[in-house]
Design a protein around this motif. Structure first.
Motif, PDB file in Angstrom:
ATOM      1  N   GLU A   1       0.915  -1.420  -0.527  1.00 13.72           N
ATOM      2  CA  GLU A   1      -0.317  -0.108   0.134  1.00 13.72           C
ATOM      3  C   GLU A   1       1.593   1.149  -0.063  1.00 13.72           C
ATOM      4  O   GLU A   1       2.029   1.305   0.106  1.00 13.72           O
ATOM      5  CB  GLU A   1      -1.003   0.401   0.765  1.00 13.72           C
ATOM      6  CG  GLU A   1      -0.202   0.036   2.456  1.00 13.72           C
ATOM      7  CD  GLU A   1      -1.393   0.087   3.887  1.00 13.72           C
ATOM      8  OE1 GLU A   1      -1.955  -1.138   2.901  1.00 13.72           O
ATOM      9  OE2 GLU A   1      -1.039   0.661   4.414  1.00 13.72           O
TER      10      GLU A   1
ATOM     11  N   GLY B   1      -4.203  -2.736   2.799  1.00 16.16           N
ATOM     12  CA  GLY B   1      -3.239  -4.140   2.532  1.00 16.16           C
ATOM     13  C   GLY B   1      -2.160  -4.745   3.860  1.00 16.16           C
ATOM     14  O   GLY B   1      -2.305  -5.813   3.723  1.00 16.16           O
TER      15      GLY B   1
ATOM     16  N   LYS C   1      11.203  -2.763  -1.409  1.00 16.11           N
ATOM     17  CA  LYS C   1      10.689  -2.364  -2.539  1.00 16.11           C
ATOM     18  C   LYS C   1      11.946  -2.519  -3.684  1.00 16.11           C
ATOM     19  O   LYS C   1      12.913  -2.145  -3.800  1.00 16.11           O
ATOM     20  CB  LYS C   1      10.256  -1.208  -2.679  1.00 16.11           C
ATOM     21  CG  LYS C   1       9.662  -1.015  -3.687  1.00 16.11           C
ATOM     22  CD  LYS C   1       8.432  -0.187  -3.729  1.00 16.11           C
ATOM     23  CE  LYS C   1       8.236   0.755  -5.360  1.00 16.11           C
ATOM     24  NZ  LYS C   1       7.006  -0.439  -5.772  1.00 16.11           N
TER      25      LYS C   1
ATOM     26  N   LEU D   1      -1.081 -10.745  -7.036  1.00 16.29           N
ATOM     27  CA  LEU D   1      -0.381  -9.424  -6.033  1.00 16.29           C
ATOM     28  C   LEU D   1      -1.689  -8.508  -5.337  1.00 16.29           C
ATOM     29  O   LEU D   1      -2.751  -8.168  -6.530  1.00 16.29           O
ATOM     30  CB  LEU D   1       0.069  -8.550  -7.213  1.00 16.29           C
ATOM     31  CG  LEU D   1       1.213  -8.998  -8.589  1.00 16.29           C
ATOM     32  CD1 LEU D   1       0.955  -8.524  -9.571  1.00 16.29           C
ATOM     33  CD2 LEU D   1       2.331  -9.531  -8.116  1.00 16.29           C
TER      34      LEU D   1
ATOM     35  N   ILE E   1      -3.382  -4.864  -3.772  1.00 14.45           N
ATOM     36  CA  ILE E   1      -3.044  -3.496  -4.322  1.00 14.45           C
ATOM     37  C   ILE E   1      -4.173  -3.215  -3.609  1.00 14.45           C
ATOM     38  O   ILE E   1      -5.126  -3.311  -3.778  1.00 14.45           O
ATOM     39  CB  ILE E   1      -2.400  -3.025  -5.485  1.00 14.45           C
ATOM     40  CG1 ILE E   1      -3.576  -3.028  -5.769  1.00 14.45           C
ATOM     41  CG2 ILE E   1      -1.547  -3.845  -6.087  1.00 14.45           C
ATOM     42  CD1 ILE E   1      -3.975  -2.499  -7.223  1.00 14.45           C
ATOM     43  N   ASN E   2      -3.424  -1.619  -3.072  1.00 13.74           N
ATOM     44  CA  ASN E   2      -4.714  -1.246  -1.977  1.00 13.74           C
ATOM     45  C   ASN E   2      -4.427   0.295  -2.507  1.00 13.74           C
ATOM     46  O   ASN E   2      -6.267   1.094  -2.767  1.00 13.74           O
ATOM     47  CB  ASN E   2      -4.151  -0.867  -0.574  1.00 13.74           C
ATOM     48  CG  ASN E   2      -4.462  -0.170   0.802  1.00 13.74           C
ATOM     49  OD1 ASN E   2      -6.037  -0.617   1.082  1.00 13.74           O
ATOM     50  ND2 ASN E   2      -4.698   1.282   0.931  1.00 13.74           N
TER      51      ASN E   2
ATOM     52  N   TYR F   1      -0.916   0.184  -8.917  1.00 10.62           N
ATOM     53  CA  TYR F   1      -0.115  -0.633  -9.071  1.00 10.62           C
ATOM     54  C   TYR F   1       1.239  -0.601  -8.499  1.00 10.62           C
ATOM     55  O   TYR F   1       2.216  -1.301  -7.625  1.00 10.62           O
ATOM     56  CB  TYR F   1       0.331  -1.071 -10.120  1.00 10.62           C
ATOM     57  CG  TYR F   1       0.918   0.424 -11.441  1.00 10.62           C
ATOM     58  CD1 TYR F   1       2.604  -0.525 -11.370  1.00 10.62           C
ATOM     59  CD2 TYR F   1       0.553   1.378 -11.570  1.00 10.62           C
ATOM     60  CE1 TYR F   1       3.233   1.025 -11.956  1.00 10.62           C
ATOM     61  CE2 TYR F   1       1.164   2.493 -12.021  1.00 10.62           C
ATOM     62  CZ  TYR F   1       2.454   2.077 -12.122  1.00 10.62           C
ATOM     63  OH  TYR F   1       3.224   3.157 -13.278  1.00 10.62           O
TER      64      TYR F   1
ATOM     65  N   ASP G   1       1.901  -0.279  -5.280  1.00 14.00           N
ATOM     66  CA  ASP G   1       1.957  -0.388  -3.782  1.00 14.00           C
ATOM     67  C   ASP G   1       3.023  -2.419  -4.182  1.00 14.00           C
ATOM     68  O   ASP G   1       3.530  -2.607  -2.780  1.00 14.00           O
ATOM     69  CB  ASP G   1       0.552  -1.101  -3.585  1.00 14.00           C
ATOM     70  CG  ASP G   1       0.048   0.077  -3.729  1.00 14.00           C
ATOM     71  OD1 ASP G   1       0.422   0.411  -2.812  1.00 14.00           O
ATOM     72  OD2 ASP G   1      -1.545   0.010  -3.566  1.00 14.00           O
ATOM     73  N   VAL G   2       2.893  -2.984  -4.967  1.00  7.29           N
ATOM     74  CA  VAL G   2       3.745  -3.997  -5.506  1.00  7.29           C
ATOM     75  C   VAL G   2       4.668  -4.038  -6.435  1.00  7.29           C
ATOM     76  O   VAL G   2       5.395  -4.840  -6.636  1.00  7.29           O
ATOM     77  CB  VAL G   2       2.649  -5.603  -5.380  1.00  7.29           C
ATOM     78  CG1 VAL G   2       2.133  -5.489  -3.925  1.00  7.29           C
ATOM     79  CG2 VAL G   2       1.811  -5.594  -6.598  1.00  7.29           C
TER      80      VAL G   2
ATOM     81  N   ILE H   1      -4.230  -9.497 -10.444  1.00  4.76           N
ATOM     82  CA  ILE H   1      -4.059  -8.799  -9.405  1.00  4.76           C
ATOM     83  C   ILE H   1      -5.206  -8.020  -8.661  1.00  4.76           C
ATOM     84  O   ILE H   1      -6.633  -8.325  -9.082  1.00  4.76           O
ATOM     85  CB  ILE H   1      -3.948  -6.981 -10.239  1.00  4.76           C
ATOM     86  CG1 ILE H   1      -2.613  -7.195 -11.099  1.00  4.76           C
ATOM     87  CG2 ILE H   1      -4.210  -6.343  -9.289  1.00  4.76           C
ATOM     88  CD1 ILE H   1      -2.351  -5.335 -11.677  1.00  4.76           C
TER      89      ILE H   1
ATOM     90  N   TYR I   1      -7.353  -5.934  -6.115  1.00  9.07           N
ATOM     91  CA  TYR I   1      -7.539  -3.818  -6.241  1.00  9.07           C
ATOM     92  C   TYR I   1      -9.261  -4.546  -4.434  1.00  9.07           C
ATOM     93  O   TYR I   1      -9.345  -5.043  -4.867  1.00  9.07           O
ATOM     94  CB  TYR I   1      -8.236  -3.597  -6.716  1.00  9.07           C
ATOM     95  CG  TYR I   1      -8.747  -1.859  -5.898  1.00  9.07           C
ATOM     96  CD1 TYR I   1      -9.646  -1.881  -5.969  1.00  9.07           C
ATOM     97  CD2 TYR I   1      -7.512  -0.831  -5.736  1.00  9.07           C
ATOM     98  CE1 TYR I   1     -10.349  -0.137  -5.661  1.00  9.07           C
ATOM     99  CE2 TYR I   1      -8.086   0.115  -5.625  1.00  9.07           C
ATOM    100  CZ  TYR I   1      -9.272   0.709  -5.321  1.00  9.07           C
ATOM    101  OH  TYR I   1      -8.821   1.667  -4.463  1.00  9.07           O
TER     102      TYR I   1
END
Length: 153
Positions: free
Chosen positions: A34, A44, A83, A98, A100-101, A104, A106-107, A123, A125
């Motif tokens: 996130e 997240g 990261k 994947l 995500i909060n 994209y 985020d990850v 993904i 969301y």
């Protein structure tokens, strides 16, 4: 016993929604993040900590060096990934999902010369706040999820 991925899609208008029973794999490899790795205080992080406390070992939280909640993350030292590290890139292409909060970033790792054409996992969301779909732009199908605590797995 590991089951095959069953995405059990529901169509709402022209949007595809995926049920939380996507996690039919015994312990799928999931990357969660996130705020582009800069925070750990929203949906997240809550979903990540829930999965770890539930005993899932292949769930990882993506954080950046300037994460303002780093002290909170040290408790999960075996399941956090810096990261843009080599480990991040490796797990990114290996992941089953994947999560995500916010977006994209985020990850996704930062790529300079390597195109994303290698592909990536579906993904998910984490829909939060006012229940409406955010406009996000990807070349793959975006999966939007709204869930209650009782539906978390």
């Amino acid at each position: 016993m590991i089951m095959q991925k069953n995405h059990n899609k529901i169509t709402q208008g022209n949007k595809h929604v995926i049920n939380m029973d996507i996690l039919r794999l015994e312990d799928p490899l999931i990357l969660i993040g996130e705020k582009a790795g800069k925070q750990a205080r929203d949906n997240g992080f809550n979903y990540f900590s829930h999965r770890i406390k539930a005993g899932f070992k292949n769930t990882y939280y993506i954080y950046s060096k300037d994460n303002i909640d780093i002290k909170k993350l040290t408790f999960f030292k075996n399941n956090i990934i810096l990261k843009d590290s080599q480990r991040h890139r490796h797990y990114f292409f290996k992941a089953d999902y994947l999560v995500i909060n916010d977006g994209y970033l985020d990850v996704f790792p930062t790529f300079k010369n390597t195109p994303l054409s290698k592909g990536w996992a579906p993904i998910i969301y984490l829909q939060h706040g006012i229940i409406s779909y955010k406009k996000v732009f990807f070349t793959k199908v975006i999966i939007m999820v709204a869930f209650k605590n009782s539906q978390l797995r």
